[in-house]
Write an enzyme that holds these catalytic residues in place. Structure first.
Site, short mmCIF file in Angstrom:
data_model
loop_
_atom_site.label_atom_id
_atom_site.label_comp_id
_atom_site.label_asym_id
_atom_site.label_seq_id
_atom_site.Cartn_x
_atom_site.Cartn_y
_atom_site.Cartn_z
CB SER A 1 -66.89 41.83 25.07
OG SER A 1 -66.88 43.07 24.42
CG ASP B 1 -63.57 46.18 24.42
OD1 ASP B 1 -64.82 46.30 24.36
OD2 ASP B 1 -62.98 45.13 24.10
CG ASP C 1 -68.27 46.91 25.19
OD1 ASP C 1 -67.57 47.71 25.84
OD2 ASP C 1 -67.78 45.95 24.57
CG ASP D 1 -65.03 44.44 27.50
OD1 ASP D 1 -65.77 45.06 26.72
OD2 ASP D 1 -63.97 43.89 27.14
#
Length: 444
Positions: A101, A244, A240, A242
Site C-alpha cells: 500500500s 485504495d 497511494d 496501491d
C-alpha cells in the site's frame, strides 16, 4: 485462535524478513490452495502494485497455488480495488494482492479478497494459517493448476470505474492534476479521467520498482500542491501506491482529506435527493467532520481504525458510506472495498453537478486541530499502566470536554500513535507532546 501471520490486512513487512520471503510466500500460496481445494477445483486471481519485489512474490504465489491444484489468473500491476472487482467478475474463488500500500518499496505484503470482493472471513484466514504448518506436497501432474494472463484487465477496470458515475457526466473544461504515486494507478487513473473529458496533467506515473510512494502520492502531497499551483488547475488528486486511498488538493493548494471527501460525497447524495442515513468513520475522524454531518441530519458512527472495521460497522448498520481520514473511502453502493478512483469520481461528480468549487464544497467541515505523534516502540505498551492513565486523564481534564485523546497501536508498524484533538492548536500540540514524552519514558 490468535493469528500467527495475518494482521488486520493480510501479511506485511520488510522484504526478506519474517513472512515476506519467497520461501514463506510459496508456502502461503500452497496453503491458500489447500484450503480452497476442499471445495473442489478453484480459480484465484493475482494482482500487484509496482514495487520491484512484486515479480518475485507473484512467481512464488503462482507456484504454490499451482502445486495445490489451483488455477491462476495473472493481472499484472493493478490497483487493489481492481482485484476485488475482477475477482467478482471472473467468478474466482479469491483474489490476491501483492502490495504494501502506502509503504516504501522495500516493504511488501500479501492480502486477500473473497469471491464477493470482500476481505476473507476470520475462519478462512485461520484455516490458511493452520495449513501453513503442514508439510508441503504437490498434486499429481494431471491435477496441477493452469496459469494464464488476463491481457485486458486494465481496460475492464477502466470501464467499471466510469460506470460508477452518473450517465452523461462530462468533465470537459476541468484541469485536473493526477498524482499516481508511481504506483498501481499509473496506467488506469489517467485514462479514466481523460475519457470523461477532463484535461489531465499526470505526475507520479513513471514506476521503476523503487520509487513507489517516494515523495509523491497521498502520503507526500506537497509535490501535488505545488503542481496544482503551477498548472493553475481546478484541483489535484493523489492516490497511494496501491490505489485504495485518495486525497485531493483544492485550487488554493489546500489539502482535502478523507473526512472532507466523505462529507462532500454524503452531502451530494442529499442534494440529489438520495438517501444517506449515516456515515461510518473511525476513532481518528475529526470532530469537525462529525459535527458537519450532524448539521446535515446525517448520523455518524466511529469504528476502530482500519477498513476492515469500517466495513464491518457499515454492514452492521446497513449503511453504504464510510472511510478514514487517510483517504480510504468505501462507497458500498458501487464497490465492496475502498477504491481511490471510484471515491475520486464521486467527489468530482459533485463538483461538476453542483457548479461549486472543491473549496466551497468542503467549507462546512470546520476541522478541529488534531495532532498525532508516532512513538516507535520495541514491545506492546500497556495502555492500562497507572502512570499513563493518569497522564491521559490530566490531558482530558485540560480539554474540558471540547476535545479527544486517543492512543492506539499501529497494525502494520512497531508504533504507538498518540493523538490529541481540541479547539486550540497550540494547546493540542503541547498536550500531544506531553503524552508522547510519557509513552517514550515508559518504553525506554
Amino acid at each position: 485462535m490468535t493469528r500467527k501471520y495475518f494482521g488486520t490486512d493480510g501479511v506485511r513487512g520488510r522484504v526478506g524478513k519474517g513472512a515476506i520471503t519467497p520461501e514463506f510466500v510459496l508456502k502461503l500460496g500452497w496453503a491458500v490452495g489447500q484450503v480452497f481445494a476442499r471445495e473442489g477445483r478453484s480459480k484465484v486471481l493475482i494482482g500487484k502494485d509496482t514495487r520491484i519485489s512484486g515479480y518475485m512474490f507473484e512467481s512464488a504465489l503462482e507456484a504454490g497455488l499451482v502445486a495445490a491444484g489451483v488455477d491462476v489468473l495473472l493481472l499484472g500491476p493493478m490497483p487493489t480495488p481492481a482485484i476485488a472487482y475482477l475477482t467478482r467478475t471472473f467468478q474466482a474463488r479469491a483474489g490476491i494482492v501483492i502490495s504494501a500500500s502506502h509503504n516504501p518499496y522495500y516493504d511488501n505484503g500479501i492480502k486477500f479478497f473473497s469471491a464477493d470482493g470482500s476481505k476473507l472471513a476470520d475462519e478462512v484466514e485461520l484455516a490458511i494459517e493452520s495449513a501453513i504448518d503442514l508439510a508441503m506436497t504437490t498434486v499429481d501432474s494431471a491435477d496441477l493448476g493452469k496459469v494464464r494472463r488476463i491481457e485486458d484487465a486494465a481496460g475492464r477496470y477502466i470501464e467499471y470505474c466510469k460506470s460508477t458515475v452518473a450517465t452523461g457526466l462530462s468533465l470537459k473544461g476541468m484541469i485536473i492534476v493526477l498524482d499516481c504515486a508511481h504506483g498501481a494507478t499509473y496506467h488506469v487513473a489517467p485514462a479514466v479521467f481523460t475519457e470523461l473529458g477532463a484535461e489531465v496533467v499526470v505526475m507520479g506515473a513513471s514506476p521503476n520498482g523503487l520509487n513507489i510512494n517516494a515523495d509523491v502520492g497521498s502520503t507526500h502531497p506537497v509535490a501535488l500542491q505545488q503542481r496544482v499551483a503551477d498548472e493553475a488547475a481546478d484541483f489535484g488528486i493523489a492516490f497511494d501506491g496501491d490505489g485504495d486511498r485518495v486525497l485531493f488538493v483544492d485550487a488554493n493548494g489546500d489539502l482535502v482529506d478523507g473526512d472532507e471527501l466523505l462529507f462532500i460525497i454524503a452531502a451530494e447524495r442529499l442534494r440529489r435527493g438520495k438517501p444517506c442515513p449515516g456515515v461510518v468513520g473511525t476513532l481518528m475522524s475529526n470532530l469537525g467532520f462529525e459535527l458537519a454531518l450532524k448539521a446535515e441530519g446525517i448520523a455518524f458512527e466511529r469504528a476502530q481504525v482500519g477498513d476492515r472495521y469500517v466495513k464491518e460497522r457499515m454492514n452492521a448498520l446497513d449503511w453504504d458510506l464510510g472511510g478514514e481520514n487517510s483517504g480510504h473511502i468505501i462507497c458500498a453502493d458501487v464497490s465492496t472495498t475502498g477504491d481511490g478512483i471510484v471515491a475520486a469520481l464521486k467527489v468530482v461528480g459533485a463538483i461538476a453537478s453542483s457548479g461549486k468549487s472543491l473549496a466551497e464544497l468542503k467549507r462546512p467541515v470546520r476541522k478541529f486541530p488534531q495532532i498525532m505523534e508516532n512513538v516507535r516502540i520495541e514491545s506492546p505498551v500497556d495502555l492500562n499502566n497507572s502512570e499513563l492513565v493518569a497522564a491521559i486523564e490530566a490531558v482530558e481534564l485540560e480539554l474540558a470536554g471540547r476535545g479527544r485523546v486517543l492512543l492506539r497501536a499501529s497494525g502494520t508498524e512497531p508504533l504507538l500513535r498518540v493523538m490529541v484533538e481540541g479547539e486550540d492548536a497550540e494547546q493540542v500540540a503541547a498536550l500531544c507532546k506531553r503524552l508522547a514524552d510519557k509513552v517514550k519514558k515508559l518504553t525506554s
